[in-house]
Write an enzyme that holds these catalytic residues in place. Structure first.
Site, mmCIF file in Angstrom:
data_model
loop_
_atom_site.group_PDB
_atom_site.id
_atom_site.type_symbol
_atom_site.label_atom_id
_atom_site.label_comp_id
_atom_site.label_asym_id
_atom_site.label_seq_id
_atom_site.Cartn_x
_atom_site.Cartn_y
_atom_site.Cartn_z
ATOM 1 N N ASN A 99 0.857 -1.185 0.000
ATOM 2 C CA ASN A 99 0.000 0.000 0.000
ATOM 3 C C ASN A 99 0.893 1.235 0.000
ATOM 4 O O ASN A 99 1.850 1.320 0.784
ATOM 5 C CB ASN A 99 -0.903 -0.007 1.232
ATOM 6 C CG ASN A 99 -1.883 -1.160 1.216
ATOM 7 O OD1 ASN A 99 -2.365 -1.556 0.162
ATOM 8 N ND2 ASN A 99 -2.171 -1.731 2.373
ATOM 9 N N HIS A 122 6.764 -1.354 3.475
ATOM 10 C CA HIS A 122 6.526 -2.734 3.916
ATOM 11 C C HIS A 122 5.735 -3.462 2.855
ATOM 12 O O HIS A 122 4.910 -2.873 2.151
ATOM 13 C CB HIS A 122 5.784 -2.763 5.257
ATOM 14 C CG HIS A 122 4.508 -1.974 5.285
ATOM 15 N ND1 HIS A 122 4.490 -0.606 5.427
ATOM 16 C CD2 HIS A 122 3.216 -2.357 5.186
ATOM 17 C CE1 HIS A 122 3.235 -0.177 5.413
ATOM 18 N NE2 HIS A 122 2.427 -1.230 5.263
ATOM 19 N N SER A 156 -0.969 3.097 5.934
ATOM 20 C CA SER A 156 -1.178 3.659 7.277
ATOM 21 C C SER A 156 0.121 3.751 8.074
ATOM 22 O O SER A 156 0.209 4.552 9.005
ATOM 23 C CB SER A 156 -2.203 2.836 8.056
ATOM 24 O OG SER A 156 -1.747 1.518 8.256
HETATM 25 P P1 5GP Z 1 -0.587 -0.462 5.685
HETATM 26 O O1 5GP Z 1 -2.022 -0.153 5.939
HETATM 27 O O2 5GP Z 1 0.302 0.730 5.998
HETATM 28 O O3 5GP Z 1 -0.297 -1.076 4.364
HETATM 29 O O4 5GP Z 1 -0.224 -1.620 6.694
HETATM 30 C C1 5GP Z 1 0.223 -1.449 7.980
HETATM 31 C C2 5GP Z 1 0.058 -2.773 8.653
HETATM 32 O O5 5GP Z 1 0.836 -2.771 9.825
HETATM 33 C C3 5GP Z 1 -1.384 -3.081 9.083
HETATM 34 O O6 5GP Z 1 -1.812 -4.292 8.473
HETATM 35 C C4 5GP Z 1 -1.293 -3.187 10.599
HETATM 36 O O7 5GP Z 1 -2.103 -4.230 11.107
HETATM 37 C C5 5GP Z 1 0.173 -3.467 10.836
HETATM 38 N N1 5GP Z 1 0.699 -2.934 12.078
HETATM 39 C C6 5GP Z 1 0.556 -1.652 12.530
HETATM 40 N N2 5GP Z 1 1.220 -1.502 13.702
HETATM 41 C C7 5GP Z 1 1.786 -2.707 13.974
HETATM 42 C C8 5GP Z 1 2.599 -3.176 15.049
HETATM 43 O O8 5GP Z 1 2.942 -2.468 15.994
HETATM 44 N N3 5GP Z 1 2.995 -4.479 14.995
HETATM 45 C C9 5GP Z 1 2.641 -5.307 13.956
HETATM 46 N N4 5GP Z 1 3.097 -6.568 14.015
HETATM 47 N N5 5GP Z 1 1.885 -4.877 12.929
HETATM 48 C C10 5GP Z 1 1.463 -3.612 12.939
#
Ligand code: 5GP
Ligand code: ZN
Length: 114
Positions: free
Chosen positions: A87, A100, A95
């Site tokens: 994303n 990642h 987010s």
């Molecule tokens: P995005 O929405 O940015 O592509 O994905 C961020 C991801 O990071 C989300 O799926 C969320 O569940 C995960 N995430 C956010 N904070 C943490 C954390 O402190 N530990 C872990 N293991 N995952 C996290």
């Protein structure tokens, strides 16, 4: 290391997150809110904001990340397939602003995801 970045903290080991893979350049760990039986995040240790911020010199790092994803998918038994998602930016639903790659699998995944 970017001071208030949660993934920089995870990558530096300061949050005692369990790593499925750790090399000099990357770590992989389970997503906090899995959307499928296997949901792993693979990140560079170095802070890069998003896929929109990579440079030509990041090629080797990105190759290492893709190979780690391939190996993880094999280890997790995802022989029927998997999805890799990065994303990117506000419209991409990013987010956490540290590059990642989501490795998602273990069930049949619909496309588009909605
Ligand atoms: P995005 O929405 O940015 O592509 O994905 C961020 C991801 O990071 C989300 O799926 C969320 O569940 C995960 N995430 C956010 N904070 C943490 C954390 O402190 N530990 C872990 N293991 N995952 C996290
Ligand atoms: Zn970071």
């Amino acid at each position: 290391m970017s001071g208030d970045c949660i993934f920089c903290k995870i990558a530096s080991g300061s949050l005692s997150t369990e790593f499925l893979v750790e090399t000099d350049q990357l770590v992989a760990f389970r997503d906090l809110n899995p959307v499928a039986p296997t949901h792993i995040l693979v990140i560079p240790k170095r802070h890069i904001e998003s896929l929109a911020h990579i440079e030509a010199s990041d090629g080797a790092l990105l190759g290492e990340i893709m190979l780690a994803i391939k190996e993880l998918a094999k280890e997790q038994g995802l022989e029927k397939g998997f999805r890799v998602v990065a994303n990117t930016g506000p419209d991409g639903g990013q987010s956490v602003h540290h590059l990642h790659f989501h490795l998602i699998g273990g069930r049949s995944l619909q496309w588009p995801p909605g």
